[in-house]
Design a protein around this motif. Structure first.
Motif, PDB file in Angstrom:
ATOM      1  N   SER A 158     -25.443 -21.212  37.549  1.00 52.41           N
ATOM      2  CA  SER A 158     -25.319 -20.137  38.514  1.00 52.41           C
ATOM      3  C   SER A 158     -24.008 -20.250  39.300  1.00 52.41           C
ATOM      4  N   LEU A 193     -26.632  -6.362  39.070  1.00 56.20           N
ATOM      5  CA  LEU A 193     -27.878  -7.037  39.425  1.00 56.20           C
ATOM      6  C   LEU A 193     -29.073  -6.116  39.206  1.00 56.20           C
ATOM      7  N   ALA A 197     -33.096  -8.607  43.093  1.00 54.96           N
ATOM      8  CA  ALA A 197     -31.793  -9.247  43.305  1.00 54.96           C
ATOM      9  C   ALA A 197     -30.793  -8.236  43.844  1.00 54.96           C
ATOM     10  N   ILE A 332     -30.031 -11.799  37.689  1.00 59.40           N
ATOM     11  CA  ILE A 332     -28.888 -12.122  38.551  1.00 59.40           C
ATOM     12  C   ILE A 332     -27.608 -12.250  37.725  1.00 59.40           C
ATOM     13  N   HIS A 361     -32.866 -16.546  35.097  1.00 58.23           N
ATOM     14  CA  HIS A 361     -31.843 -17.259  35.862  1.00 58.23           C
ATOM     15  C   HIS A 361     -32.247 -18.688  36.220  1.00 58.23           C
TER      16      HIS A 361
END
Length: 386
Positions: A158, A193, A197, A332, A361
């Motif tokens: 991430s 997104l 999110a 995301i 994610h």
């Protein structure tokens, strides 16, 4: 759904404040790794601007160092929570010299040579820009000095990839010190997104303005009432149907087979952990401007950047080898945004969509079967490029 969550927490706040007692501290990184029968070292790394970062080390072949960097409001714990089937232990089993970093402000790196995080607001004057510009160089130099290697492999999750992009763009000499960056659910652009999110990103400016009004510079601190309430409400299997499904899955993508009820309380015990309000603001700016740029200081931009607009990070300078691993079910780090990143980077050596339809994610670090779906790809990339 966001309104429902707010109402739920407010309606239970009074009750839970009367019920919460001091709980045992969650098992820390060293205890988790020792339970997997591996030795682990810990080091303090001091950055150029005085932050003291905790760096963990699982010893292996010193010619094969690999550095793991966590995502937003996370810590090194994320790479060992699954114990013997976690990524850090899998790398150690394969003989790698494993180093796991912590960015400034989280529970392991809440220290500074001169500033007190509890009293000095200046401590929290950072975003992911400083993670990449100050934290990563200090960590990388420490690892290379201690191993004698000239370069290392890296794995980010991430926002743990955003910071390598900042590093490569702003300190291009470090590109040669990265053999390959394995990017799990990479965050750079936030243009596409999905679901909750997207809603959270839109709400972030209002949330951060409120925090400014009340003088709150740190968010998700371990010792705040909100953190304790969250862990009290969401920290047991009984809360799985609500908290996991209505918070984690709505934000990250749903995959109950990989984040199961039995394991879920271990996640809540360690996540989230602290960061700065400024980091959240910077992320919201990336989404609002639809560009990966330095922090926007508004009217101060002219003094800081000699421009009325904060400059974009020059991704053409990120010449390190990068392998992108994305998921179809990631709300995301969406396929569209990862494709945008792929087209901007000059040295993408692989771009893989993980062969698991529900891969989202959070599966990359917490998924029950990632040693089947994901790790073979990681080891293949390290073998070819690391």
């Amino acid at each position: 759904m966001i309104i429902k969550l707010i109402i739920f927490f407010l309606s239970t706040l009074v009750v839970t404040l009367n019920l919460i007692t001091q709980r045992d501290t969650p098992t820390d990184f060293i205890k988790i790794v020792n339970d997997s029968r591996y030795p682990v070292g810990e080091y303090d790394v001091v950055t150029q601007d005085g932050y003291i970062l905790k760096l963990f080390h699982i010893p292996g072949d010193r010619s094969r160092p690999v550095l793991l960097m966590h995502g937003v409001i996370d810590s090194a714990d994320t790479f060992v929570l699954r114990k013997n089937t976690s990524l850090a232990i899998a790398l150690a089993n394969a003989g790698h010299d494993v180093w796991i970093g912590n960015n400034r402000g989280n529970k392991y790196s809440r220290r500074h040579q001169y500033l007190d995080p509890n009293t000095d607001r200046e401590f929290w004057d950072y975003s992911f820009h400083e993670f990449g510009y100050y934290d990563l160089p200090a960590i990388i130099d420490f690892v290379l000095d201690n191993t004698g290697a000239k370069s290392l492999s890296a794995i980010g999750h991430s926002q743990g990839n955003s910071i390598f992009l900042v590093l490569g763009a702003t300190r291009p000499e470090y590109n040669e010190r990265i053999r390959v960056l394995v990017s799990l659910s990479p965050i750079c652009f936030l243009n596409n997104l999905k679901n909750s999110a997207s809603q959270i990103l839109k709400l972030l400016p209002a949330i951060t303005r409120f925090l400014s009004i009340i003088g709150q510079e740190e968010i998700f601190s371990e010792d705040t009432v909100s953190a304790r309430v969250f862990r009290y409400i969401c920290g047991s299997k009984k809360s799985y149907s609500f908290c996991a499904h209505e918070i984690f899955f709505r934000l990250a993508g749903s995959d109950s087979e990989e984040l199961e009820a039995d394991f879920y309380p271990a996640v809540v015990a360690h996540y989230p952990t602290g960061t700065s309000k400024k980091n959240a603001v910077h992320l919201s700016q990336v989404g609002a401007r639809r560009t990966f740029a330095e922090f926007d200081y508004g009217f101060r931009n002219l003094d800081i950047y000699n421009s009325t607009v904060s400059p974009e990070y020059d991704l053409s300078k990120v010449t390190m080898k990068v392998a992108l691993l994305a998921g179809l079910n990631d709300n995301i780090s969406t396929i569209k945004d990862v494709t945008l990143l792929r087209n901007k980077l000059p040295n993408v050596v692989e771009y893989n969509v993980v062969n698991h339809k529900k891969f989202n994610h959070i599966d990359a670090v917490w998924g029950r079967n990632m040693h089947i779906y994901l790790f073979p790809s990681i080891f293949n990339i390290l073998s070819k490029h690391g």
